[in-house]
Scaffold this motif. Structure first.
Motif, PDB file in Angstrom:
ATOM      1  N   TRP B 229       0.811  -1.211   0.000  1.00  0.00           N
ATOM      2  CA  TRP B 229       0.000   0.000   0.000  1.00  0.00           C
ATOM      3  C   TRP B 229       0.846   1.262   0.000  1.00  0.00           C
ATOM      4  CZ3 TRP B 229       0.263  -3.860   3.483  1.00  0.00           C
ATOM      5  CH2 TRP B 229       0.845  -3.569   4.726  1.00  0.00           C
ATOM      6  N   ILE B 230       2.064   1.152   0.539  1.00  0.00           N
ATOM      7  CA  ILE B 230       2.916   2.335   0.551  1.00  0.00           C
ATOM      8  C   ILE B 230       3.382   2.669  -0.861  1.00  0.00           C
ATOM      9  CG2 ILE B 230       5.032   3.329   1.469  1.00  0.00           C
ATOM     10  CD1 ILE B 230       4.755   1.706   3.860  1.00  0.00           C
ATOM     11  N   THR B 231       3.480   1.656  -1.703  1.00  0.00           N
ATOM     12  CA  THR B 231       3.884   1.905  -3.080  1.00  0.00           C
ATOM     13  C   THR B 231       2.697   2.367  -3.911  1.00  0.00           C
ATOM     14  OG1 THR B 231       5.301  -0.018  -2.796  1.00  0.00           O
ATOM     15  CG2 THR B 231       5.170   0.946  -4.988  1.00  0.00           C
ATOM     16  N   VAL B 232       1.597   1.663  -3.779  1.00  0.00           N
ATOM     17  CA  VAL B 232       0.484   1.881  -4.694  1.00  0.00           C
ATOM     18  C   VAL B 232      -0.196   3.227  -4.515  1.00  0.00           C
ATOM     19  CG1 VAL B 232      -1.792   1.068  -5.322  1.00  0.00           C
ATOM     20  CG2 VAL B 232       0.050  -0.557  -5.020  1.00  0.00           C
ATOM     21  N   PHE B 233      -0.535   3.570  -3.286  1.00  0.00           N
ATOM     22  CA  PHE B 233      -1.387   4.744  -3.113  1.00  0.00           C
ATOM     23  C   PHE B 233      -0.760   6.098  -3.450  1.00  0.00           C
ATOM     24  CE2 PHE B 233      -4.903   2.388  -2.201  1.00  0.00           C
ATOM     25  CZ  PHE B 233      -4.743   1.520  -1.133  1.00  0.00           C
ATOM     26  N   PRO B 234       0.449   6.382  -2.963  1.00  0.00           N
ATOM     27  CA  PRO B 234       1.009   7.695  -3.340  1.00  0.00           C
ATOM     28  C   PRO B 234       1.178   7.813  -4.852  1.00  0.00           C
ATOM     29  CG  PRO B 234       2.314   6.669  -1.611  1.00  0.00           C
ATOM     30  CD  PRO B 234       1.376   5.638  -2.098  1.00  0.00           C
ATOM     31  N   GLY B 235       1.633   6.719  -5.481  1.00  0.00           N
ATOM     32  CA  GLY B 235       1.823   6.747  -6.924  1.00  0.00           C
ATOM     33  C   GLY B 235       0.515   7.002  -7.653  1.00  0.00           C
ATOM     34  N   MET B 236      -0.547   6.344  -7.161  1.00  0.00           N
ATOM     35  CA  MET B 236      -1.832   6.557  -7.806  1.00  0.00           C
ATOM     36  C   MET B 236      -2.277   7.998  -7.654  1.00  0.00           C
ATOM     37  SD  MET B 236      -4.176   3.239  -7.319  1.00  0.00           S
ATOM     38  CE  MET B 236      -5.549   4.141  -7.937  1.00  0.00           C
ATOM     39  N   ALA B 237      -1.954   8.570  -6.502  1.00  0.00           N
ATOM     40  CA  ALA B 237      -2.315   9.972  -6.291  1.00  0.00           C
ATOM     41  C   ALA B 237      -1.652  10.828  -7.361  1.00  0.00           C
ATOM     42  CB  ALA B 237      -1.891  10.424  -4.894  1.00  0.00           C
ATOM     43  N   ILE B 238      -0.373  10.583  -7.578  1.00  0.00           N
ATOM     44  CA  ILE B 238       0.343  11.356  -8.597  1.00  0.00           C
ATOM     45  C   ILE B 238      -0.288  11.118  -9.958  1.00  0.00           C
ATOM     46  CG2 ILE B 238       2.561  11.770  -9.709  1.00  0.00           C
ATOM     47  CD1 ILE B 238       3.957  10.709  -7.303  1.00  0.00           C
ATOM     48  N   LEU B 239      -0.533   9.848 -10.256  1.00  0.00           N
ATOM     49  CA  LEU B 239      -1.103   9.498 -11.556  1.00  0.00           C
ATOM     50  C   LEU B 239      -2.417  10.205 -11.801  1.00  0.00           C
ATOM     51  CD1 LEU B 239      -1.234   7.711 -14.089  1.00  0.00           C
ATOM     52  CD2 LEU B 239      -2.319   5.966 -12.717  1.00  0.00           C
ATOM     53  N   ILE B 240      -3.317  10.112 -10.852  1.00  0.00           N
ATOM     54  CA  ILE B 240      -4.642  10.694 -11.045  1.00  0.00           C
ATOM     55  C   ILE B 240      -4.560  12.208 -11.175  1.00  0.00           C
ATOM     56  CG2 ILE B 240      -6.887  11.041  -9.983  1.00  0.00           C
ATOM     57  CD1 ILE B 240      -6.685   8.313  -8.787  1.00  0.00           C
ATOM     58  N   THR B 241      -3.682  12.814 -10.378  1.00  0.00           N
ATOM     59  CA  THR B 241      -3.568  14.266 -10.475  1.00  0.00           C
ATOM     60  C   THR B 241      -3.058  14.691 -11.840  1.00  0.00           C
ATOM     61  OG1 THR B 241      -2.959  14.237  -8.157  1.00  0.00           O
ATOM     62  CG2 THR B 241      -2.636  16.294  -9.351  1.00  0.00           C
TER      63      THR B 241
ATOM     64  N   ALA C 144       1.756   8.605 -15.716  1.00  0.00           N
ATOM     65  CA  ALA C 144       2.289   7.895 -14.554  1.00  0.00           C
ATOM     66  C   ALA C 144       3.762   8.214 -14.355  1.00  0.00           C
ATOM     67  CB  ALA C 144       2.104   6.396 -14.733  1.00  0.00           C
ATOM     68  N   PRO C 145       4.159   8.430 -13.130  1.00  0.00           N
ATOM     69  CA  PRO C 145       5.578   8.695 -12.873  1.00  0.00           C
ATOM     70  C   PRO C 145       6.390   7.431 -13.145  1.00  0.00           C
ATOM     71  CG  PRO C 145       4.294   8.870 -10.848  1.00  0.00           C
ATOM     72  CD  PRO C 145       3.352   8.485 -11.909  1.00  0.00           C
ATOM     73  N   GLY C 146       7.465   7.596 -13.882  1.00  0.00           N
ATOM     74  CA  GLY C 146       8.269   6.449 -14.284  1.00  0.00           C
ATOM     75  C   GLY C 146       8.790   5.660 -13.109  1.00  0.00           C
ATOM     76  N   PHE C 147       9.264   6.360 -12.093  1.00  0.00           N
ATOM     77  CA  PHE C 147       9.857   5.623 -10.985  1.00  0.00           C
ATOM     78  C   PHE C 147       8.800   4.834 -10.215  1.00  0.00           C
ATOM     79  CE2 PHE C 147       8.527   8.456  -7.586  1.00  0.00           C
ATOM     80  CZ  PHE C 147       8.382   9.672  -8.221  1.00  0.00           C
ATOM     81  N   TRP C 148       7.570   5.308 -10.250  1.00  0.00           N
ATOM     82  CA  TRP C 148       6.510   4.573  -9.583  1.00  0.00           C
ATOM     83  C   TRP C 148       6.207   3.271 -10.313  1.00  0.00           C
ATOM     84  CZ3 TRP C 148       0.986   4.371 -10.922  1.00  0.00           C
ATOM     85  CH2 TRP C 148       0.225   3.742  -9.918  1.00  0.00           C
ATOM     86  N   LEU C 149       6.130   3.377 -11.642  1.00  0.00           N
ATOM     87  CA  LEU C 149       5.896   2.182 -12.430  1.00  0.00           C
ATOM     88  C   LEU C 149       7.026   1.177 -12.216  1.00  0.00           C
ATOM     89  CD1 LEU C 149       4.641   3.632 -15.810  1.00  0.00           C
ATOM     90  CD2 LEU C 149       3.356   2.306 -14.151  1.00  0.00           C
TER      91      LEU C 149
END
Lengths: 264, 257, 325
Positions: B229-241, C144-149
């Motif tokens: 969850w620490i990986t998925v949620f912040p990244g999704m926040a960035i993605l959606i924004t 999507a941010p690259g580092f996140w992927l």
């Protein structure tokens, strides 16, 4: 005289987002061998659509709802693609309004003419080259060797149109469809091209379907005239009949407009 | 794009949501380390027991404001330089465009990294440095627009009645040329947020404990297999924004035509 | 054509000067003194000692002089010594070039091989389910941010499925492998970095290709080609595609600097000893010699890349190659 082309009950619909627009409704016309038929009418009357529909060149969002297009008796609308492709450029050829736009900017004139030749005739590149140069001669281009190596953007409008004409005549078509070929040219160039076209028509023996909104051209070159208005063919008569005794009100409108500005 | 309106609403929510967060994002709760999502902590907790949802909300505030202000700075610089270049033309134009070419050759991320590493990384610094390295696109855009608008009749008319140069630029040219600039700016916000999160991820952006979407993801490096969850949620926040801003930009592009 | 190239080359000179000046100014202005290895480990070092070391490095001279020295050194490919470990900067940079170049070239290849066909297919099937799905996917990929992927993929492929190694370019027992095993090992290590470095550009390029192809397909000369009787596939590939791909050539040229720019983030995540990681380490250590050298190097490459792109485009597009008569 044999009938070369016969269009009956043609209906073309354009499918735009949300709307269907009928561009051509119940169009009909016929052209005999070696005849010049001028298809006239104002912008938007459906002339170009009709012409494109003959060999099914319409864009993807248009469809031919009904009708038949008989070329030497054969209904072109029912042919499958390989058969149709054999007729395109070969028996029926086109020339268009702005030649520079209709030529691929990335290939030389020579390349594009030779493409037309080698497509329908079993010739090698060397043979096609010779034929192409000869064609350029026929359209009165003075330095065919050099022009063969030129790109469309390097030539003037008149030169491009001649080259395009040469390309269209490569396979000695029986029907030439000319969609406002001189509208974008200067008046003097226009006269020269028209003269060339009629001369070639006589010597090579093809029928001409000439589309224009300019009735003075019709007066000069037509055997018969066909008037279109809002997608429908409203009158189809011999040249004399159209100009001396027009029947449809729209024809009369067109004629009077031209007379007023002294062009007829 | 109707989607743009929906996503725009979501973006706005992110801005005001911090007030909605139930937990204090800084509160360390030793008994709840690395808990997966639950009713109490809807997005789980991190390695220090802090509520992830709260951290993401507050981080959103920071990331968004950095993005917006950085692009604001960049657009301002771009507008000024671009309109001067376009309007006055000639030598000034060549000079300014050379400058733009030079700036465009720089690997901006490298520059930002270098400055962030050499100076003390503060939120203000980050905004400024991102702004200072992303104005070139706007400058070129507005210059182009002004060059073509300059010769039009209504501008000649203004000159004829004796309007001063700055008046012509500010009141007539810029408002007419602003369309593509706004579209570009909207798209850049996404880019700026991406840069900021990248910087924070590398440890050179927003410094912990202040949360930013990028620096929350630092922790995910070490908890990869353990706490998804620490990986998925912040990244999704960035993605959606970013997606939201891109949608808005697409919608605007269609309206401007 | 030659005149065009020469003119552009001449125009590069002021660019070059500008780049070096700005790089120099930025690094020198940034607060924080460059840490010299010798005194960073010795907190008790005296002021005189610091001054002496600075004098040695030439850091006490006025900025003009420092700039002049730096430029003349660079012209002779002398980039000075790293302030963090004393090694010549040139050496440090050049030993990292191959790996970064390799990854980025492979990445570029990967992107081209997938983005172009994808874009073309989307354009041909405009409005279909395929097109819409791909467009949505690309939109997501773009945002999507690259580092996140990368993190997600790492989680999936490396940890949960264990298919790919998570970092480095070789495994621990690399020296004991046979030739073939070595190749496979490096290959396995490179798959993920190459993939993720390309994802961002993939999205952009595919969308661009789609737009370009759609525009090409609507051109009048396509209708003329059909009117000649050309079969549809020839129309598409000989005429439409050739025109659509033209602007992609420019984009390719613009991505040349990316080849050596190296991505700091990806190289750090995968522990790959490349240029990007070198820069990151130098930035953290405030090794201004390395920092400046890398910035200037990459900027110059960008400049050259743009020039090459323009030249290629000028060559491929006859409208530019032969001016109007």
């Amino acid at each position: 005289m044999k009938t070369l082309l016969e269009i009956n009950n043609l209906k073309v619909i354009f499918h735009l987002s949300g709307q269907d627009i009928v561009a051509v409704e119940d169009a009909h016309l016929s052209i005999a061998e070696n005849e010049t038929l001028v298809l006239a009418g104002e912008s938007g009357s459906g002339k170009t659509v009709t012409a494109l529909a003959i060999t099914r060149l319409l864009p993807k969002n248009a469809s031919i709802a009904s009708g038949e297009v008989r070329f030497f008796g054969q209904d072109l609308l029912k042919l499958d693609m390989p058969e149709l492709e054999k007729i395109r450029g070969n028996k029926i050829a086109y020339i268009f309004q702005e030649p520079a736009s209709f030529l691929n900017p990335l290939y030389t004139i020579g390349n594009q003419i030779m493409e037309a030749i080698m497509l329908h005739q079993a010739k090698t590149r060397a043979q096609a080259l010779v034929v192409a140069e000869e064609l350029l001669n026929q359209v009165q281009i003075k330095d065919p060797r050099r022009v063969m190596l030129d790109y469309p953007h390097q030539l003037s409008g008149g030169m491009n149109q001649r080259a395009f004409l040469a390309m269209s005549l490569a396979c000695k078509p029986k029907l030439m469809i000319a969609d406002e070929p001189t509208t974008a040219l200067d008046v003097t160039v226009e006269a020269a091209i028209l003269e060339l076209l009629m001369k070639l028509k006589q010597s090579l023996g093809f029928s001409l379907l000439f589309i224009t909104h300019n009735l003075s051209i019709a007066k000069r070159i037509a055997d018969r005239v066909c008037i279109m208005h809002r997608g429908k063919v409203v009158e189809e008569e011999s040249r004399e009949a159209i100009f001396s005794a027009p029947r449809h009100f729209h024809t009369k409108e067109l004629l009077s407009a031209y007379e007023k500005i002294g062009k007829i | 794009m109707i989607g743009s309106i929906i996503i725009a609403a979501l973006s706005l929510m992110a801005a005001f949501a911090p007030i909605l967060a139930r937990h204090d994002p800084a509160m360390i709760d030793q008994s709840n380390l690395l808990m997966p999502p639950s009713p109490v902590h809807p997005l789980g907790t991190d390695g220090l027991g802090r509520d992830l949802a709260a951290r993401i909300c507050y981080g959103g505030r920071i990331s968004l404001s950095i993005g917006l202000i950085a692009v604001g700075i960049a657009t301002l610089i771009g507008l000024i330089l671009g309109s001067i270049a376009g309007f006055y033309g000639g030598f000034i134009d060549s000079l300014l465009m050379r400058f733009v070419d030079i700036m465009l050759c720089f690997p901006t991320f490298y520059l930002i990294l270098a400055v962030a590493a050499l100076a003390r990384p503060s939120i203000f610094n980050i905004m400024v440095i991102i702004g200072l390295t992303s104005w070139m696109g706007t400058a070129r855009l507005i210059r182009g627009e002004i060059l073509s608008l300059k010769e039009r009749e209504f501008i000649q008319a203004e000159r004829a009645i004796g309007a001063s140069n700055s008046r012509i630029i500010i009141r007539h040219l810029i408002p007419n040329a602003i369309g593509p600039v706004i579209v570009n700016a909207t798209l850049s916000i996404g880019g700026a947020i991406l840069v900021e999160s990248g910087l924070s991820f590398l440890g050179l952006g927003v410094q912990p404990p202040t949360p930013s979407w990028g620096n929350i993801l630092i922790e995910s490096k070490s908890t990869l297999g353990v706490a998804w969850w620490i990986t998925v949620f912040p990244g999704m926040a960035i993605l959606i924004t970013i997606l939201g801003f891109n949608f808005i930009a697409e919608g605007l592009k269609k309206k401007i035509g | 054509m030659l005149a065009y190239i020469l003119r552009r080359l001449l125009g590069l000179i002021p660019l070059l000067i500008g780049i070096t000046v700005i790089s120099f100014v930025v690094i020198k202005l940034a607060p924080g003194k460059p840490v010299i290895l010798q005194y960073s480990l010795n907190p008790k070092i005296s002021l005189e000692e610091i001054k002496r070391l600075e004098k040695l490095e030439g850091l006490d001279k006025p900025l003009f002089v420092q700039y002049g020295n730096w430029i003349s050194n660079m012209a002779r490919f002398n980039f000075g010594y790293s302030l963090s470990d004393g090694r010549p900067v040139k050496e440090k940079i050049f030993e990292r070039i191959p790996i970064t170049l390799c990854i980025n070239l492979l990445s570029l290849l990967f992107v081209l091989l997938i983005a172009i066909p994808l874009g073309v297919r989307s354009a041909l099937k405009q409005g279909s389910l395929f097109d819409t799905t791909i467009t949505v996917l690309l939109f997501l990929l773009f945002a999507a941010p690259g580092f996140w992927l990368t993190l997600l993929l790492m989680q999936l492929l490396c940890i949960q499925l264990g298919w790919l190694p998570i970092s480095g370019i070789t495994s621990l027992d690399f020296e004991y492998f046979t030739w073939w095993q070595k190749i496979i090992d490096v290959g396995r290590h490179l798959i993920l970095p190459v993939l993720v470095s390309g994802l961002g550009s993939l999205a952009g390029l595919a969308r661009y290709m789609r737009g370009s192809m759609i525009e090409a397909l609507n051109q009048p000369y396509i209708y003329a080609a059909r009117a000649k009787g050309l079969p549809e596939n020839k129309v598409l590939y000989k005429h439409a595609l050739r025109n659509a791909v033209l602007p992609i050539v420019t984009m390719l040229g613009l991505s040349i600097p990316g080849l050596l720019g190296g991505s700091v983030i990806f190289e750090s995540m995968f522990a790959i000893p490349g240029l990007g990681r070198l820069f990151y380490e130098a930035a953290m250590m405030r090794d201004s010699n390395v920092i400046m050298a890398e910035i200037v190097l990459v900027s110059i490459l960008t400049m050259l890349g743009n020039l090459i792109a323009d030249i290629c485009y000028g060559y491929v597009d006859p409208r530019i190659r032969y001016a109007q008569k």
